[in-house]
Design an enzyme around this catalytic site. Structure first.
Site: not given
Length: 155
Positions: A115, A129
């Site tokens: 991330d 995402d």
């Protein structure tokens, strides 16, 4: 090109762009570097769990198996539905599947999802995402905009 061919092409394109962005961000943020872009910061974080780091304490194979199974279900839905999905729905399923496959590959290789989009007020997330989220929104809108068809009745 068939609609299934379009699905495969979009998934491949979205996934390639997502993976390329991940690689570029990882290279740019080596050594703990943070880049402030205003509304978000680019900051590396490894998420060994699923959304919002839920399940981070579970064995990696469990997370990989569960996310793999979910990805397979989405793939089957997309493949079977491609011939009849509206264009927006096809794009939505492609985004969901590309995001899921990219995160799955990242997890399989590194044991965690990379991330890098950090807001400070929300979870740190990544492009895959975002593809999943926008894909769900597109799919929902596609279904909401479909004209109502009367249910078949058996006489």
């Amino acid at each position: 090109m068939s609609r299934r061919g379009a699905l495969v092409a979009m998934v491949a394109a979205f996934a390639a762009v997502s993976w390329g962005i991940k690689e570029a961000v990882e290279a740019s943020l080596a050594g703990g570097r943070v880049v402030d872009l205003g509304i978000v910061q680019l900051r590396l974080l490894r998420n060994s769990g699923i959304s919002f780091s839920m399940g981070a304490g579970l064995p990696a194979w469990v997370i990989l198996a569960v996310t793999g199974l979910i990805t397979l279900v989405v793939a089957v839905f997309g493949w079977r539905g491609a011939p009849t999905l509206p264009v927006l729905g096809l794009v939505g399923v492609s985004g969901i599947l590309a995001g899921a496959l990219t995160n799955l590959a990242d997890r399989a290789i590194d044991g965690a999802v990379t991330d890098y989009l950090h807001t400070g007020w929300f979870a740190t997330f990544n492009v895959p995402d975002s593809l999943i989220t926008l894909g769900v929104v597109a799919l929902a809108i596609a279904f909401l905009l479909q004209p109502d068809t009367p249910a078949e009745t058996k006489d």
